[in-house]
Design a protein around this motif. Structure first.
Motif, mmCIF file in Angstrom:
data_model
loop_
_atom_site.group_PDB
_atom_site.id
_atom_site.type_symbol
_atom_site.label_atom_id
_atom_site.label_comp_id
_atom_site.label_asym_id
_atom_site.label_seq_id
_atom_site.Cartn_x
_atom_site.Cartn_y
_atom_site.Cartn_z
ATOM 1 N N SER A 92 0.829 -1.199 0.000
ATOM 2 C CA SER A 92 0.000 0.000 0.000
ATOM 3 C C SER A 92 0.867 1.254 0.000
ATOM 4 C CB SER A 92 -0.900 0.004 1.239
ATOM 5 O OG SER A 92 -1.567 1.235 1.360
ATOM 6 N N MET A 93 0.423 2.256 -0.730
ATOM 7 C CA MET A 93 1.115 3.545 -0.737
ATOM 8 C C MET A 93 0.928 4.251 0.611
ATOM 9 S SD MET A 93 2.472 3.902 -3.750
ATOM 10 C CE MET A 93 2.397 5.372 -4.749
ATOM 11 N N GLU A 94 -0.193 3.977 1.284
ATOM 12 C CA GLU A 94 -0.480 4.606 2.574
ATOM 13 C C GLU A 94 0.377 4.053 3.701
ATOM 14 O OE1 GLU A 94 -4.619 5.028 3.784
ATOM 15 O OE2 GLU A 94 -5.174 4.550 1.727
ATOM 16 N N ASN A 95 0.615 2.739 3.661
ATOM 17 C CA ASN A 95 1.342 2.091 4.741
ATOM 18 C C ASN A 95 2.019 0.854 4.175
ATOM 19 O OD1 ASN A 95 2.111 0.503 6.969
ATOM 20 N ND2 ASN A 95 0.388 1.218 8.207
ATOM 21 N N PRO A 96 3.347 0.771 4.241
ATOM 22 C CA PRO A 96 4.051 -0.375 3.652
ATOM 23 C C PRO A 96 3.737 -1.704 4.345
ATOM 24 C CG PRO A 96 5.575 1.032 4.847
ATOM 25 C CD PRO A 96 4.260 1.750 4.819
ATOM 26 N N ASN A 97 3.105 -1.658 5.510
ATOM 27 C CA ASN A 97 2.723 -2.888 6.203
ATOM 28 C C ASN A 97 1.365 -3.415 5.747
ATOM 29 O OD1 ASN A 97 5.063 -2.929 7.759
ATOM 30 N ND2 ASN A 97 4.163 -1.566 9.265
ATOM 31 N N TRP A 98 0.701 -2.678 4.863
ATOM 32 C CA TRP A 98 -0.600 -3.089 4.351
ATOM 33 C C TRP A 98 -0.447 -3.647 2.943
ATOM 34 C CZ3 TRP A 98 -3.672 2.028 5.522
ATOM 35 C CH2 TRP A 98 -3.791 2.186 6.906
ATOM 36 N N THR A 99 -1.343 -4.536 2.600
ATOM 37 C CA THR A 99 -1.378 -5.091 1.250
ATOM 38 C C THR A 99 -2.620 -4.574 0.545
ATOM 39 O OG1 THR A 99 -0.262 -7.104 1.979
ATOM 40 C CG2 THR A 99 -1.465 -7.217 -0.114
ATOM 41 N N GLU A 100 -2.423 -4.005 -0.631
ATOM 42 C CA GLU A 100 -3.540 -3.596 -1.477
ATOM 43 C C GLU A 100 -3.894 -4.766 -2.370
ATOM 44 O OE1 GLU A 100 -3.140 -0.180 -4.156
ATOM 45 O OE2 GLU A 100 -2.902 1.021 -2.341
ATOM 46 N N PHE A 101 -5.177 -5.035 -2.505
ATOM 47 C CA PHE A 101 -5.649 -6.133 -3.336
ATOM 48 C C PHE A 101 -6.646 -5.568 -4.331
ATOM 49 C CE2 PHE A 101 -9.007 -9.531 -3.739
ATOM 50 C CZ PHE A 101 -8.282 -10.346 -4.589
ATOM 51 N N ILE A 102 -6.358 -5.777 -5.609
ATOM 52 C CA ILE A 102 -7.239 -5.309 -6.678
ATOM 53 C C ILE A 102 -7.617 -6.534 -7.500
ATOM 54 C CG2 ILE A 102 -7.432 -3.821 -8.706
ATOM 55 C CD1 ILE A 102 -5.009 -2.244 -7.381
ATOM 56 N N GLN A 103 -8.910 -6.708 -7.723
ATOM 57 C CA GLN A 103 -9.367 -7.864 -8.475
ATOM 58 C C GLN A 103 -10.388 -7.439 -9.512
ATOM 59 O OE1 GLN A 103 -11.797 -10.799 -6.394
ATOM 60 N NE2 GLN A 103 -10.644 -12.413 -7.402
ATOM 61 N N ARG A 104 -10.230 -8.004 -10.703
ATOM 62 C CA ARG A 104 -11.191 -7.789 -11.782
ATOM 63 C C ARG A 104 -11.549 -9.156 -12.353
ATOM 64 N NH1 ARG A 104 -7.543 -3.581 -12.741
ATOM 65 N NH2 ARG A 104 -6.257 -4.923 -14.005
ATOM 66 N N GLY A 105 -12.791 -9.301 -12.738
ATOM 67 C CA GLY A 105 -13.197 -10.556 -13.325
ATOM 68 C C GLY A 105 -14.233 -10.328 -14.406
ATOM 69 N N ARG A 106 -14.317 -11.274 -15.309
ATOM 70 C CA ARG A 106 -15.310 -11.204 -16.373
ATOM 71 C C ARG A 106 -15.869 -12.605 -16.583
ATOM 72 N NH1 ARG A 106 -12.763 -10.381 -21.397
ATOM 73 N NH2 ARG A 106 -13.568 -12.316 -22.187
ATOM 74 N N ILE A 107 -17.173 -12.676 -16.602
ATOM 75 C CA ILE A 107 -17.840 -13.955 -16.797
ATOM 76 C C ILE A 107 -18.852 -13.789 -17.923
ATOM 77 C CG2 ILE A 107 -19.342 -15.692 -15.754
ATOM 78 C CD1 ILE A 107 -18.263 -14.608 -13.018
ATOM 79 N N SER A 108 -18.795 -14.684 -18.869
ATOM 80 C CA SER A 108 -19.760 -14.677 -19.960
ATOM 81 C C SER A 108 -20.087 -16.118 -20.290
ATOM 82 C CB SER A 108 -19.160 -13.969 -21.176
ATOM 83 O OG SER A 108 -20.053 -14.061 -22.256
ATOM 84 N N ILE A 109 -21.362 -16.445 -20.245
ATOM 85 C CA ILE A 109 -21.794 -17.809 -20.540
ATOM 86 C C ILE A 109 -22.783 -17.761 -21.697
ATOM 87 C CG2 ILE A 109 -22.980 -19.839 -19.641
ATOM 88 C CD1 ILE A 109 -21.837 -19.105 -16.891
#
Length: 148
Positions: free
Chosen positions: A88-105
């Motif tokens: 994280s830019m805010e705190n190096p002890n934090w982990t930023e998690f970004i997730q994107r998904g796409r589902i098409s059936i």
């Protein structure tokens, strides 16, 4: 390892000596978690599902990117997921998690919407588990923070 993951095989692994980035390609065999009621549709009556995952771990910059997609139902469904774990830019002890998904059936008629809803719910539930697993891996690879 998750209880639904039956096996994982690394099909490719390499390290870029100039950047230190570790690339891995893996194939996971997972238990079919589609509810029994939906398995009445013949294309869903498979015991296992294959997923391909590519990951890029950069220990120097303390980040990891993962891209995965389903190999089992490629003619009927497209399920892709991208995740990034970084300091994280805010705190190096934090982990930023970004997730994107796409589902098409497609090709399942009136069940398309139901299957897409199930798949998106399943992926959302896996996101929280993914955060816990990745934090553990980042601690192993990059060291635990001083104060948790």
């Amino acid at each position: 390892m998750d209880k639904n993951v039956l096996s994982v095989k690394i099909t490719e692994e390499k390290r870029d000596e100039s950047t230190g980035v570790i690339y891995r390609k893996r194939i996971a065999i997972c238990q079919n978690v589609v509810p029994e009621i939906l398995r009445k549709v013949s294309i869903l009556k498979v015991p296992n599902i294959q997923l391909e995952e590519e990951s890029w771990l950069n220990p120097r910059e303390r980040n990891m990117a993962i891209r995965s997609h389903c190999l089992t139902w490629t003619q009927y469904a497209s399920m892709k997921e991208e995740s990034v774990f970084r300091e994280s830019m805010e705190n190096p002890n934090w982990t930023e998690f970004i997730q994107r998904g796409r589902i098409s059936i497609t090709g399942a008629g009136f069940l398309n919407c139901i299957l897409e809803t199930f798949a998106s719910t399943f992926l959302r539930q896996g996101a929280q588990k993914g955060i816990r697993i990745m934090e553990m891996l980042l601690k192993e690879q990059c060291g635990a923070p001083l104060a948790e």
